[in-house]
Design a protein around this motif. Structure first.
Motif, PDB file in Angstrom:
ATOM      1  N   HIS A   1      13.509  48.556  -5.162  1.00 55.86           N
ATOM      2  CA  HIS A   1      13.162  47.897  -3.766  1.00 55.86           C
ATOM      3  C   HIS A   1      14.006  48.491  -2.692  1.00 55.86           C
ATOM      4  CE1 HIS A   1      10.145  45.391  -5.458  1.00 55.86           C
ATOM      5  NE2 HIS A   1      10.626  44.615  -6.166  1.00 55.86           N
ATOM      6  N   ARG A   2      15.345  48.499  -3.133  1.00 59.65           N
ATOM      7  CA  ARG A   2      16.188  49.007  -2.070  1.00 59.65           C
ATOM      8  C   ARG A   2      16.059  50.487  -1.750  1.00 59.65           C
ATOM      9  NH1 ARG A   2      21.493  48.735  -3.754  1.00 59.65           N
ATOM     10  NH2 ARG A   2      20.794  48.302  -5.912  1.00 59.65           N
TER      11      ARG A   2
ATOM     12  N   TYR B   1       7.686  45.108   4.704  1.00 58.85           N
ATOM     13  CA  TYR B   1       7.961  45.061   3.122  1.00 58.85           C
ATOM     14  C   TYR B   1       8.636  43.940   2.789  1.00 58.85           C
ATOM     15  CZ  TYR B   1       8.963  47.137  -1.728  1.00 58.85           C
ATOM     16  OH  TYR B   1       8.840  47.487  -3.039  1.00 58.85           O
TER      17      TYR B   1
ATOM     18  N   LEU C   1      18.857  43.129  -4.469  1.00 63.39           N
ATOM     19  CA  LEU C   1      17.580  43.324  -4.871  1.00 63.39           C
ATOM     20  C   LEU C   1      17.691  44.439  -5.624  1.00 63.39           C
ATOM     21  CD1 LEU C   1      15.269  43.538  -1.674  1.00 63.39           C
ATOM     22  CD2 LEU C   1      15.455  41.691  -3.320  1.00 63.39           C
ATOM     23  N   ASP C   2      16.687  44.521  -6.569  1.00 63.50           N
ATOM     24  CA  ASP C   2      16.235  45.703  -7.797  1.00 63.50           C
ATOM     25  C   ASP C   2      16.582  47.002  -6.951  1.00 63.50           C
ATOM     26  OD1 ASP C   2      16.054  43.907  -9.655  1.00 63.50           O
ATOM     27  OD2 ASP C   2      13.970  44.079  -9.766  1.00 63.50           O
TER      28      ASP C   2
ATOM     29  N   PHE D   1      11.365  38.623   0.151  1.00 65.27           N
ATOM     30  CA  PHE D   1      12.611  38.854  -0.206  1.00 65.27           C
ATOM     31  C   PHE D   1      13.474  38.029   0.733  1.00 65.27           C
ATOM     32  CE2 PHE D   1      11.363  43.411  -1.743  1.00 65.27           C
ATOM     33  CZ  PHE D   1      11.114  42.798  -2.722  1.00 65.27           C
TER      34      PHE D   1
ATOM     35  N   HIS E   1      13.198  52.053  -2.022  1.00 63.88           N
ATOM     36  CA  HIS E   1      11.972  52.236  -1.406  1.00 63.88           C
ATOM     37  C   HIS E   1      12.137  51.725   0.030  1.00 63.88           C
ATOM     38  CE1 HIS E   1       7.646  52.218  -1.077  1.00 63.88           C
ATOM     39  NE2 HIS E   1       7.628  51.281  -0.411  1.00 63.88           N
TER      40      HIS E   1
ATOM     41  N   ASN F   1       6.975  40.707   0.590  1.00 63.39           N
ATOM     42  CA  ASN F   1       7.331  40.391  -0.750  1.00 63.39           C
ATOM     43  C   ASN F   1       8.336  39.009  -0.769  1.00 63.39           C
ATOM     44  OD1 ASN F   1       6.566  42.600  -2.881  1.00 63.39           O
ATOM     45  ND2 ASN F   1       7.417  43.739  -0.867  1.00 63.39           N
TER      46      ASN F   1
END
Length: 203
Positions: free
Chosen positions: A54-55, A194, A50-51, A200, A57, A198
């Motif tokens: 995001h990680r 989260y 992941l970007d 993910f 956060h 999203n």
């Protein structure tokens, strides 16, 4: 202040990471543990990583109820590819009053001799090692490699911490989410929300 640095991609952070980090913060002489999020290496294929935002956060979400655990994006600001020895120098310059140590699993200690300037790291920093279940490959260590591993374990800067053995992997979590499995018990509640919100790791 004595800071333990716990490096990882945290893709995603899970309860295993928190168990280890909290154990180090509570049952060693460390004052805090900083969860250092490893940035995406631009030279490597992105795959399921992941970007960075995001990680990071998710680490914030996971640690906000643990005052001794702090997220860190320090490596986001350093040029890639980055080496731990460079991160340590950068942190010492930025926080001269802190004393920085490394936290790693026993499996990483076995490969420490392959790290860039590992002798410099050992000379200047303590290393806190948590146990991992050894694989068959590890138990067949022979000769020079086994001797090297023993020397590292007995090094005055290496501290073996009797932490819980946690065998949860982010890889397993990502695979399970993709397969539609319920893995909520393996993630902090806010992190699960989260990820779910999203969508993910579902592709």
């Amino acid at each position: 202040m004595k800071i333990g640095l716990y490096f990882g991609t945290f893709n995603p952070i899970h309860v295993g990471h928190l168990i280890i980090a909290n154990h180090m913060a509570e049952h060693s002489d460390l004052d805090q543990v900083w969860m250092v999020v490893t940035p995406h290496n631009p030279l490597k294929k992105k795959s399921t990583l992941l970007d960075d935002f995001h990680r990071l956060h998710m680490v914030h979400l996971a640690t906000e109820d643990f005052p001794k655990l702090k997220p860190s994006d320090i490596e986001f600001k350093l040029s890639q590819p980055n080496y731990t020895v460079n991160t340590l120098v950068h942190l010492e310059e930025k926080f001269p009053k802190h004393e920085f140590s490394l936290i790693m699993g026993e499996d990483n200690l076995k490969s420490l001799h392959k790290w860039k300037n590992y002798e410099v790291i050992l000379q200047n920093h303590d290393i806190y090692v948590y146990p991992r279940i050894s694989s068959e490959a590890d138990t067949s260590l022979k000769g020079e490699l086994a001797q090297q591993n023993l020397e590292l374990k007995n090094h005055p800067k290496v501290h073996l911490i009797d932490a819980p053995i946690v065998e949860i992997s982010s890889t397993f979590i990502r695979k399970s989410i993709k397969e539609g499995k319920n893995i909520q018990p393996l993630l902090p509640a806010k992190v699960w929300e989260y990820i779910d919100h999203n969508n993910f790791y579902k592709k």
